[in-house]
Design an enzyme around this catalytic site. Structure first.
Site, mmCIF file in Angstrom:
data_model
loop_
_atom_site.group_PDB
_atom_site.id
_atom_site.type_symbol
_atom_site.label_atom_id
_atom_site.label_comp_id
_atom_site.label_asym_id
_atom_site.label_seq_id
_atom_site.Cartn_x
_atom_site.Cartn_y
_atom_site.Cartn_z
ATOM 1 N N ASN A 7 85.400 24.624 28.132
ATOM 2 C CA ASN A 7 84.106 23.805 28.847
ATOM 3 C C ASN A 7 84.612 22.491 28.107
ATOM 4 O OD1 ASN A 7 82.007 22.382 29.706
ATOM 5 N ND2 ASN A 7 80.550 24.227 28.793
ATOM 6 N N ARG A 85 84.556 25.804 33.025
ATOM 7 C CA ARG A 85 83.666 25.459 33.711
ATOM 8 C C ARG A 85 84.094 23.928 34.301
ATOM 9 N NH1 ARG A 85 78.989 21.964 31.247
ATOM 10 N NH2 ARG A 85 77.351 22.176 32.866
ATOM 11 N N HIS A 174 73.724 23.097 36.544
ATOM 12 C CA HIS A 174 73.298 24.382 35.725
ATOM 13 C C HIS A 174 73.399 25.512 36.552
ATOM 14 C CE1 HIS A 174 70.496 21.440 33.401
ATOM 15 N NE2 HIS A 174 71.787 21.415 32.617
ATOM 16 N N ARG A 235 67.835 11.494 30.005
ATOM 17 C CA ARG A 235 67.764 11.252 31.479
ATOM 18 C C ARG A 235 66.513 10.855 31.825
ATOM 19 N NH1 ARG A 235 71.977 15.797 33.140
ATOM 20 N NH2 ARG A 235 72.464 16.018 30.958
ATOM 21 N N GLU A 378 76.261 30.917 29.284
ATOM 22 C CA GLU A 378 77.329 30.534 30.295
ATOM 23 C C GLU A 378 78.836 30.915 29.919
ATOM 24 O OE1 GLU A 378 75.239 26.421 29.302
ATOM 25 O OE2 GLU A 378 75.662 26.136 31.523
#
Ligand code: AMP
Length: 394
Positions: A7, A85, A174, A235, A378
């Site tokens: 990743n 990923r 996600h 964010r 993940e």
């Protein structure tokens, strides 16, 4: 099957060696500050952690350390594939795929949609290919799970031309985590995923909710970019689309400057003026800091509204799933969110909620619609998807 999961971020490389069937992970690690002379890689072996400096600060150098670690474990020759990923696959990929030159071109073509992430993912793919030239490389997209959204969920009410020519639509992110926790939740509830309506809430530094019907995403809170939707660490989530123009005129800010502030100086950090870290904010709020309290309150308020919206999309709700650093660990955020969602019929079990921290997931309600905490994984999801592709896919 042993799979190496990779990743890559803009200056980081996270890796894990996993058995895709059992989840066993004898090796994992994180290289950080790549591209600088302060780069280093932290390697987690079964019972120890070491940090190795990377004087050149490059991806190939980090892969060199990884190869040496695999050799030390005697597992290099047992690795069957590398799973990457990849953040944005546009509307081209609704499943993981074997990486071919054409796939690389599509990932490149998606760079304008994910300017920070996709170039890093491509750099990781290139370095992994050089390090493991004989292994199949698989791309697992963070957007793919949401490709099952219907147009009513993914279109924006903007000129159609923007959609057809520039791909202006909602993609969602996600996806790897939402898919994993939806599957795990079904397993824990002892239910067949095909008959379940779930809302999954991935609450980490980035945050999103998804409506998952029969194991497929039918709506999610993130959109064209990972800026839309919930309040996040740094964010903003949803703001009035008129905001950039207003600030450009009134404050003389540039468009890139405003966008950067919406990504990096907003959310919990912007509201509190303190930190993007929920743990620290909860502590500051307990000590009476009003800005910290307001930041947490707004986070929860907007999250509850988004969950209720997703429940409406589903029609009926079988369970709510919390995951991500905040979802898995913050009993306070979970309790405050459920308290705002009485309309949906949750009954919090305070003792179970207090216990569901630090890796201890489980159901946190007693009666009513169940809410559960599921630790996301993940890496395991990517390893499983990679094994599926290598075995021939659909
Ligand atoms: P992630 O991006 O999934 O690693 O999640 C990071 C977020 O999880 C940060 O806001 C952390 O403050 C938050 N977090 C981790 N542990 C806790 C905890 N015990 N209580 C509250 N928030 C936590």
């Amino acid at each position: 099957m042993w799979t190496l999961v990779v990743n890559c971020g803009s200056s980081s490389l996270k890796f894990a060696l996993l058995n895709s069937a059992t989840g066993e992970t004898p090796l994992s690690g994180l290289a950080e500050r790549l591209g600088s002379d302060l780069a280093s890689v932290r390697v987690d072996r079964e019972n120890e952690r070491v940090t190795v400096p990377l004087p050149r600060g490059s991806y190939p150098e980090a892969f060199g350390v990884l190869l040496a670690e695999l050799d030390a474990l005697g597992l290099r020759r047992d690795v069957r594939a590398v799973g990457h990923r990849v953040v944005h696959g546009g509307d081209r990929f609704n499943t993981p795929v074997l990486i071919t030159p054409e796939v690389v071109e599509v990932i490149r073509a998606c760079i304008p949609l994910a300017p920070l992430h996709n170039p890093a993912n491509l750099a990781g793919i290139e370095a992994a290919r050089a390090a493991f030239p004989d292994l199949p490389q698989v791309a697992v997209f963070d957007t793919a799970f949401h490709q099952s959204m219907p147009p009513v969920a993914y279109r924006y009410a903007v000129p159609t031309d923007w959609y057809t020519h520039y791909g202006v639509r909602r993609y969602g992110f996600h996806g790897i985590s939402h898919e994993y926790v939806a599957g795990e939740a079904a397993r824990r509830l002892g239910r067949d995923p095909s008959g379940l309506n779930l809302v999954t809430a991935h609450l980490g530094n980035g945050c999103s909710v998804a409506a998952v019907q029969g194991g497929r995403s039918i709506d999610t809170s993130m959109g064209l970019t990972p800026l839309e939707g919930l309040v996040m660490g740094t964010r903003s989530g949803d703001v009035d689309p008129g905001l950039p123009d207003y600030l450009a005129r009134e404050a003389g800010l540039s468009l890139p400057g405003i966008t950067a502030a919406l990504y990096r100086e907003s959310g919990l950090l912007g509201l509190s003026g303190l930190t993007n870290d929920m743990r620290e904010l909860e502590e500051a709020a307990r000590q009476g800091n009003e800005n910290a309290r307001l930041a947490v309150d707004i986070f929860v308020y907007r999250l509850a509204k988004a969950i209720a919206g997703m429940a409406t999309v589903l029609g009926t709700l079988d369970a709510l799933v919390f995951t991500g650093g905040i979802g898995e660990n913050s009993a306070t955020v979970r309790a405050a969110t459920l308290a705002r969602l009485g309309l949906l019929g949750f009954r919090l079990d305070e003792a179970a909620n207090a216990q569901a921290v630090r890796g201890q997931g489980g159901v946190i309600t007693s009666g009513g619609v169940p809410a559960l905490v599921v630790n996301t994984n993940e890496e395991l999801m990517i390893a499983r998807e990679t094994a599926w592709v290598v075995a021939g896919g659909a």
